[in-house]
Scaffold this active site. Sequence first.
Site, PDB file in Angstrom:
ATOM      1  N   HIS A 122       0.819  -1.228   0.000  1.00 56.93           N
ATOM      2  CA  HIS A 122       0.000   0.000   0.000  1.00 56.93           C
ATOM      3  C   HIS A 122       0.849   1.273   0.000  1.00 56.93           C
ATOM      4  O   HIS A 122       0.300   2.370  -0.153  1.00 56.93           O
ATOM      5  CB  HIS A 122      -0.931   0.046   1.213  1.00 56.93           C
ATOM      6  N   ASP A 159      -2.844 -10.644  -2.243  1.00 57.42           N
ATOM      7  CA  ASP A 159      -3.411 -10.074  -1.014  1.00 57.42           C
ATOM      8  C   ASP A 159      -4.860  -9.668  -1.297  1.00 57.42           C
ATOM      9  O   ASP A 159      -5.189  -9.290  -2.427  1.00 57.42           O
ATOM     10  CB  ASP A 159      -2.581  -8.857  -0.601  1.00 57.42           C
ATOM     11  N   HIS A 161      -6.422  -7.124  -0.482  1.00 60.31           N
ATOM     12  CA  HIS A 161      -6.570  -5.692  -0.775  1.00 60.31           C
ATOM     13  C   HIS A 161      -5.822  -5.337  -2.065  1.00 60.31           C
ATOM     14  O   HIS A 161      -4.796  -5.940  -2.373  1.00 60.31           O
ATOM     15  CB  HIS A 161      -6.013  -4.860   0.375  1.00 60.31           C
ATOM     16  N   ASP A 243      -4.714 -12.574   3.664  1.00 60.65           N
ATOM     17  CA  ASP A 243      -5.952 -12.058   4.259  1.00 60.65           C
ATOM     18  C   ASP A 243      -7.192 -12.354   3.409  1.00 60.65           C
ATOM     19  O   ASP A 243      -8.297 -11.931   3.761  1.00 60.65           O
ATOM     20  CB  ASP A 243      -5.834 -10.554   4.566  1.00 60.65           C
TER      21      ASP A 243
HETATM   22 ZN   LIG Z   1      -4.256  -7.001   2.714  1.00 61.16          ZN
END
Ligand SMILES: [Zn+2]
Length: 308
Positions: A122, A159, A161, A243
């Site tokens: 991120h 991931d 996200h 995740d």
């Molecule tokens: Zn994540």
Amino acid sequence: MTTALITHPDGFNHSTPPGHPEQVARLDAVLGALEGMDLLRLKAPMAAEADLLRVHPKSYLDGLREDLPEHGRRQLDADTWLSPGSLGAAWRAAGAAIRAVDAVLGGEAANAFCAMRPPGHHAETETAMGFCLLGNVAAAAKHALDHHGLSRVAIIDFDVHHGNGTQDLVEDDPRILFCSTHEMPLYPGTGDPSDTGPHGTVVNVALRAGCDGAGMLAALEEKVSPRVVAHRPELILVSAGFDAHRDDPLAGLMLEAEDFARVTARICDLAADLCSGRVVSALEGGYDLEALGASAAAHVRILEERGR
Ligand SMILES: [Zn+2]
């Protein structure tokens, strides 16, 4: 040949507030789950400034150093924190990914997994966010190209996200294919499939909450694999967040630990076909400690089997 496991105790020195999901115990969970596996264990070095300057401006790196608290913690955004040990951890998390590239391209290991924190996908060019400080995998990709002289690499980010930071750091470089599978809608809100980057080298694959391992594998097969094959990478880097597991508290996908083995096997198949099996994987998210350990072990077990 073997699988390298790259880590460093400094990863325990990045301290977040009590109750924060990106906690020190995550590294214990991952390393504990990998205990007893036959791996080439390497210490993560600090990333060299030159390696980080390929993805972040000096002003950003200096800003992090200036913001580092001498004691206690400093909050950088809603969920991103600095503690006195954070930069040692972050510099070694990036250094681990770079060292992994050296190990795999240098013939020391067939493939590699980096067990470090904080995660990196991120972190944007000039913005720490989403628990991330430095673009670990992006820096490793640039190192493979600019230091080792590769012509093309691919990054697969599974991931849950969107890897907005990695996309921000690499989308201007057409030598890098960036593929992200992620739940939408979900933090950070970016990663719509219509966003393909300025050179069309970004592949964003949106998954609905409730998507299971079969759905993830189908997305990989239909949307990611053909693009990776067409790009002809000489190395595949992986942003390995766990995740998307059904027990994860931050997201709503429904993968089981064994699904991460299947995803990893598919990535290793691509690498075997395209780049002599060369895979460099780095830990991103995964916030249910038990699911994280089991999923990381499933991932590394396949790397180890394929790396023999
Ligand atoms: Zn994540």
